[in-house]
Design an enzyme around this catalytic site. Structure first.
Site, short mmCIF file in Angstrom:
data_model
loop_
_atom_site.label_atom_id
_atom_site.label_comp_id
_atom_site.label_asym_id
_atom_site.label_seq_id
_atom_site.Cartn_x
_atom_site.Cartn_y
_atom_site.Cartn_z
N GLU A 1 -1.20 -8.61 5.18
CA GLU A 1 -1.15 -8.80 6.64
C GLU A 1 -2.54 -8.76 7.26
O GLU A 1 -2.71 -9.18 8.40
CB GLU A 1 -0.23 -7.73 7.27
CG GLU A 1 -0.83 -6.35 7.47
CD GLU A 1 -0.90 -5.51 6.19
OE1 GLU A 1 -0.61 -6.04 5.11
OE2 GLU A 1 -1.25 -4.31 6.28
N CYS B 1 0.82 -1.21 0.00
CA CYS B 1 0.00 0.00 0.00
C CYS B 1 0.87 1.27 0.00
O CYS B 1 1.44 1.59 -1.01
CB CYS B 1 -0.99 -0.04 1.18
SG CYS B 1 -2.32 1.15 1.00
N HIS C 1 -3.51 -5.54 1.17
CA HIS C 1 -2.89 -5.72 2.50
C HIS C 1 -2.86 -7.20 2.87
O HIS C 1 -3.80 -7.70 3.50
CB HIS C 1 -3.69 -4.95 3.55
CG HIS C 1 -3.42 -3.49 3.56
ND1 HIS C 1 -2.43 -2.90 4.34
CD2 HIS C 1 -4.02 -2.49 2.88
CE1 HIS C 1 -2.45 -1.59 4.12
NE2 HIS C 1 -3.38 -1.31 3.25
#
Lengths: 181, 280
Positions: free
Chosen positions: B227, B92, B225
């Site tokens: 994660e 990002c 993302h």
């Protein structure tokens, strides 16, 4: 745009964006000797239908709509497009003022504001288009105006990590000019 | 440094805000994550096996997302590490930084050849946050973060950005990206079809690019993302496809909750790449 009114907006307080840009250009890049100051304004170019009193509309948009100016934190001025004052900053001896306007190629901010003006403020007959941009004013110390212009262009156009910051030419365009836009 | 341990620096600039969950995902993939602050000694970066630039708003996105961070001394050190072949993942805001350094696409190394511009999908602009699907793209030599994916694998993953539209002024560059197999992941439908329109392509990204490599395949600018999709408990129950179904089932079986989610493959691929690199 020919039949436009320009609204120029500036923070009343120190502008963190221009401060960061200035620190980056003079601290991380090689412009500490040449770049003396950097100022940023929001620049709104509003194309108005023929026959409309542009200055009156500019006043209304800046003071009544709350889309361009928050009076708690901004100062503003509005001008006919053909008479935006050339000198908004003063240059000392050996310094040169360069103004450049950075615009997104796809101006989603301008489109959104136009939509609001039409829908919320019922102005579809008066306002034809809105273009947003960022007006940067650079005070540059250089041997001559050509040198200063070349430095301003280099600072504006990001080509790599060492050269340029203010616009990414892959998604933005820059207008250079000392007079009106 | 202990050869058995893989050490990853999760680089934190001022305004970065995903460093801890990114570190947790790196650790879940079996690597040691260290949050490395932008004002630490850049010389210490060379001791790490790889680097992750997490999401957030470095320098408050001033001037342009990623523009200021790209000029910092620590970023110069990262470029030197990338030149040695070490892996760098920009997530990002990290992706925006990599694009602004010219490391990605890096066909002319260091030159700004692309931008991550403001989202624009016709009728819709601005910030967008949702789960989307990405497809692992076929590559002659799979890039570092695709190693544990098969070509065509579909990964559900969250996006959360306002400036995530890969764009360029050069049509030739787009051909080059395809020719060099630099596109690691594309936005797709739940069944893997490429649809350029919103919401499949959440930003209006050219060629539906979600993740883009440098020419060497060790640096990737990745807008989603991973994660936030590294454990099953992060997956929404109403998500279409097998992960949503699995998540629904895991709702009744708590032992599945902490099992790997779809995004962990990005980090496990990074680990695989580093292990392969050590062997060679």
């Amino acid at each position: 745009m020919n039949n436009s009114v320009i609204i120029i907006v500036k923070l009343k307080t120190k502008d963190p964006v221009s401060e960061s840009a200035f620190q980056c250009l003079t601290g991380e890049m090689d412009y500490q000797a040449s770049l003396q100051s950097l100022t940023r304004y929001d620049y709104w170019d509003i194309q108005v239908s023929p026959g409309i009193d542009r200055l009156e509309l500019g006043r209304y948009l800046a003071t009544e709509t709350k889309l361009f100016v928050n009076p708690n934190k901004h100062t503003f001025e509005y001008h006919l497009a053909e008479s935006v004052p050339a000198a908004m900053e003063r240059a000392a001896s050996g310094e040169h003022i360069h103004r450049l306007l950075v615009r997104d190629n796809e101006d989603s901010k301008g489109t959104e504001v136009l939509h609001h003006l039409h829908r919320l403020y019922n102005l579809p007959d008066k306002i034809m288009a809105v273009r947003s941009g960022v007006l940067w004013i650079l005070r540059i110390k250089a041997a001559d105006p050509d040198d200063a212009q070349s430095i301003a262009r280099e600072i504006a156009m990001t080509r790599n990590r060492k050269s340029g910051l203010l616009a990414n030419p892959q998604s933005q365009t820059i207008s250079f000019g000392l007079t009106t836009f | 440094m202990n050869q058995d341990i893989i050490s990853i620096a999760v680089v934190q600039y001022p305004g970065t805000n995903c460093e801890f969950e990114t570190s947790a995902a790196v650790a879940a993939a079996g690597m040691n994550a260290v949050v490395f602050r932008w004002n630490a000694d850049p010389g210490e970066l060379s001791g790490f096996d790889g680097y992750v630039l997490p999401g957030g708003f470095s320098y408050q996105d001033r001037v342009r997302a990623g523009a200021i961070a790209a000029k910092k001394r620590i970023t110069e050190t990262l470029i030197r590490q990338a030149e040695q072949g070490k892996p760098i993942l920009g997530i990002c805001n990290g992706a925006q930084i990599l694009i602004e350094t010219g490391m990605v696409p890096g066909i002319v190394w260091g030159e700004i050849q692309m931008a991550l511009a403001k989202n624009n999908t016709g009728d819709r602009m601005g910030y967008h946050c949702d789960w989307v699907f990405i497809r692992s793209e076929p590559q002659d030599n799979p890039g570092c973060f695709n190693l544990n994916c098969r070509s065509g694998d579909i990964i559900p993953i969250p996006v959360a950005h306002a400036e995530g539209r890969f764009t360029t002024q050069s049509y030739k560059l787009l051909n080059d990206l395809t020719r060099h197999s630099q596109i690691g992941f594309k936005y797709c439908t739940v069944s893997g079809e490429i649809d350029p329109d919103f919401p499949v392509n959440p930003s209006g990204s050219v060629l539906n690019i979600a993740g883009l490599y440098n020419t060497e395949g060790n640096v990737m600018a990745f807008m989603p993302h991973p994660e936030r999709a590294s454990w099953m408990y992060q997956v929404p129950m109403d998500l279409p496809g097998i992960y949503g179904k699995h998540r629904m089932e895991s709702h009744l079986n708590q032992s599945c909750f902490n099992t790997p989610g779809p995004g962990l493959t990005i980090f496990s691929s990074m680990k695989q790449f580093i292990l392969n690199r050590r062997k060679s």
